[in-house]
Design a protein around this motif. Structure first.
Motif, PDB file in Angstrom:
ATOM      1  N   UNK B  75       0.846  -1.169   0.000  1.00  0.00           N
ATOM      2  CA  UNK B  75       0.000   0.000   0.000  1.00  0.00           C
ATOM      3  C   UNK B  75       0.893   1.234   0.000  1.00  0.00           C
ATOM      4  N   UNK B  77       0.255   4.129   0.732  1.00  0.00           N
ATOM      5  CA  UNK B  77       0.047   4.991   1.887  1.00  0.00           C
ATOM      6  C   UNK B  77       0.804   4.499   3.102  1.00  0.00           C
ATOM      7  N   UNK B  78       1.111   3.196   3.120  1.00  0.00           N
ATOM      8  CA  UNK B  78       1.841   2.672   4.267  1.00  0.00           C
ATOM      9  C   UNK B  78       3.317   3.024   4.177  1.00  0.00           C
ATOM     10  N   UNK B  79       3.764   3.320   2.987  1.00  0.00           N
ATOM     11  CA  UNK B  79       5.185   3.573   2.836  1.00  0.00           C
ATOM     12  C   UNK B  79       5.544   4.932   3.383  1.00  0.00           C
ATOM     13  N   UNK B  80       6.679   4.984   3.981  1.00  0.00           N
ATOM     14  CA  UNK B  80       7.152   6.267   4.477  1.00  0.00           C
ATOM     15  C   UNK B  80       8.387   6.662   3.706  1.00  0.00           C
TER      16      UNK B  80
END
Lengths: 506, 160
Positions: B75, B77-80
């Motif tokens: 996902x 969005x989970x990645x930073x």
């Protein structure tokens, strides 16, 4: 049905007596406030106010305590959406889409929709309570440990696979949550499990510490000095706080679906609001045309779980009052309060204590109206609270969390748990593991184990009992469907991966 | 984010899961597993541990695949984009620890003050004057609301 209406009329007569109304209103207001404050939950507040009820008559006592409970449901959504701080586990799901909406500046709209969905769902729940109580009680009797185990398994699977990212990681996190649930004293044998020699852990991991640590503290740890959170920039007019017509339209169906899920699960003993909100969210995602957009701030992801939570809360009172089976810890506490007053919960409660049952039902509705009236204008205040720069909110939130967790058991050890889970949560976030399934695993794991053991004890070790009993078999079939869907999408992804020249796909 | 980094994350995750699963399964063994008819205290932990081992194995094997997609798509969005800020995170943790230590030996007010102070210092954008003011305000408010208002069992001040 006519009889129920008469009873309801009588109930309103009880609830609207000035003394009773006063205590109900007090409970509702207090609950709302408590729900907003991160760290303090309904459980803590009810336990703190329980001694106060010793001197009160049963009716106002239960009206107040119940008011605190569903008042905190309204307030809990506020904390979850605006600050990513779920003060009560069911609201953990609301954070997933509610907080991104706030970061996009649509926090006020999210709150508005939540209030409406909550009120609608609560009203439906009350209506269900009134007319379906006798039927629901009959069904509830059919639920034995095998059925409860199967439904728990379904809930866990749904929760694991619907989280963002890889479902495999979701399963891993669910398992981790269940392990956290194992910590403590085993109910059947009295053996201390996974306590690492620390006596403070013999009662298990503190729920508040787990929740707050994994969500709030972990988030702070990872985002400090890194991400800029949109709070209070341009002046927000009242219009910004109202949901747009499009948003309202998009939230009607999720609201209805969420209410349905909540009502259905409300009747089933042993299921709490947590599993209900997870399933409502999972359902929304499955039904949606854009499942991948969940988690980025979709109003559907906020309306459905909140509606489910509120209708569940209301319907939850039925098994609690009529069967004596509490759906979660707060219900258990309310049950305890009733027993202290000498009132035996059970099928005879409706007939033996008409004033309590129907007075309670009537006060639910009054309380919900009050909460709606109170909260809609207050949305502006809460959102304005966000004008405070994020860098100042974080320390305050950390403090609130610490003292909130402390107040659960007057234990600084619990605050230590908070720190540990904060670190764990940060590690999970950095490794891209989803966090919400942990809570589900923690809440449902022990229940699953207990019912599983009980079912096997009753069937003398025969595993087939889960398939022989029709309701249980039905839920297990649903589990297979969930697994099948996951497998199908995984296979589809393998096949869709572009074939590299010169190498066949495995 | 490059796939290699995602793969590393999955590898670390898989290793952690393997360790966790093994540990819990071992504890299940210690607590006596029993049989289906008479489940011991260790049955469930053993089950959980084995399942976790399995998941860790599958996750780890997924990272060995030579090319995309490997494990399920990540996902975005989970990645930073970057890891955590170590100084800030350390200060935040220290703030909670100070709450515990001072709460035990100093009382609620010093604990509150230290907690808010350290947590506020974690954010580089905070100026010292704001930090001190915030800490003082929080201590006062905390005492009024939690100490007097809610009658929380927490000494405001205590000596050692």
């Amino acid at each position: 049905m006519g009889h129920s209406l008469l009873d309801l009329w009588y109930g309103f007569g009880v609830a609207l007596q000035p003394a009773h109304l006063l205590w109900a209103v007090f409970g509702v207001l207090l609950g709302n406030m408590v729900g907003v404050l991160p760290g303090l939950g309904a459980l803590t507040t009810i336990s703190m106010l329980l001694p106060l009820t010793y001197a009160m008559a049963p009716v106002p006592a239960i009206l107040m305590l119940a008011g605190i409970f569903y008042g905190s449901q309204y307030g809990g959504a506020i904390g979850a959406i605006l600050l990513n701080l779920p003060s009560h586990p069911p609201h953990a799901v609301t954070c997933l889409d509610g907080y991104p909406m706030t970061r996009a500046g649509r926090g006020g709209a999210a709150l508005g929709v939540t209030m409406l969905a909550s009120f609608f769902a609560a009203s439906v729940g009350i209506v269900v309570m009134i007319f379906l109580s006798p039927y629901l009680v009959r069904i509830a009797f059919k639920f034995g440990p095998a059925e409860v185990s199967s439904i728990m398994l379904l809930g866990l699977l749904a929760g694991a696979t619907m989280s963002r990212g890889s479902p495999l990681k979701g399963v891993a996190m669910t398992l981790f949550g269940m392990m956290c649930g194992v910590v403590g004293t085993d109910v059947n044998t009295g053996v201390l499990r996974l306590t690492f020699g620390m006596p403070s852990l013999s009662d298990g991991v503190e729920l508040g510490a787990l929740c707050m640590g994994l969500f709030a503290i972990a988030d702070f740890l990872v985002t400090v000095n890194r991400e800029v959170v949109v709070t209070g920039h341009a002046r927000m007019s009242m219009r910004d706080m109202r949901p747009t017509r499009a948003e309202l339209r998009r939230s009607v169906l999720p609201m209805l679906r969420g209410t349905l899920v909540g009502t259905l699960f409300g009747a089933i003993p042993g299921t709490g609001p947590t599993i209900t909100t997870f399933i409502a969210y999972a359902l929304e995602r499955k039904v949606s045309r854009h499942p991948e957009r969940f988690g980025s701030g979709l109003i559907e992801g906020v309306a459905a779980p909140e509606a489910a939570s509120h209708s569940k809360t209301q319907v939850d009172f039925i098994p609690t009052l009529t069967l004596g089976i509490p759906g979660d810890a707060v219900m258990a506490l309310l049950l305890g309060a009733l027993i202290l007053k000498g009132i035996e919960p059970g099928p005879q409660l409706i007939t033996a204590h008409r004033d309590i049952f129907w007075g309670l039902v009537a006060s639910f509705w009054i309380g919900n109206v009050l909460l709606l009236v109170l909260n809609v204008p207050m949305i502006g205040v809460w959102v304005r609270l966000l004008r405070v720069p994020y860098r100042l909110l974080v320390p305050a939130a950390v403090f609130f969390t610490c003292i909130g967790v402390y107040s659960g058991r007057n234990s600084l050890f619990d605050v230590g748990e908070l720190a540990v889970f904060g670190v764990l949560g940060a590690v999970f976030l950095l490794l891209e593991f989803p966090i919400s399934p942990v809570i589900l695993g923690y809440v449902l794991g022990p229940l699953l184990e207990e019912n599983f053991r009980r079912a096997l004890l009753l069937s003398r070790g025969d595993l087939a009992v889960f398939l022989h009993r029709p309701i249980s078999a039905g839920f297990l079939a649903a589990c297979c469907v969930v697994l099948g869907v996951q497998l199908a999408s995984w296979l589809r992804r393998l096949r869709m991966a572009a074939p590299v020249p010169g190498r066949a796909l495995p | 984010m490059s796939l290699a980094t995602s793969r590393t994350k999955d590898r670390i995750g898989a290793l952690l899961l393997l360790a966790l699963g093994a540990g819990v399964a071992w504890s299940g063994h210690v607590y006596r597993v029993g049989s289906l008819t008479r489940m011991g205290a260790g049955y469930f932990p053993m089950l959980l541990g084995l399942l976790t081992l399995g998941v860790g194995l599958v996750l780890g094997l997924g990272t060995l695949a030579r090319r995309a997609p490997g494990p399920a798509p990540h996902d975005p969005r989970l990645q930073r984009r970057h890891g955590a800020d170590p100084r800030g995170a350390a200060l935040l943790l220290l703030s909670i620890v100070s709450f515990i230590v001072l709460g035990r030996y100093g009382g609620m007010v010093p604990a509150t003050f230290a907690c808010v102070l350290l947590a506020a210092l974690a954010d580089r954008a905070n100026r010292l004057r704001e930090v001190l003011l915030l800490a003082a305000a929080a201590s006062l408010l905390g005492y009024l609301v939690f100490g007097l208002g809610l009658q929380l069992q927490f000494n405001a001040f205590q000596w050692g």
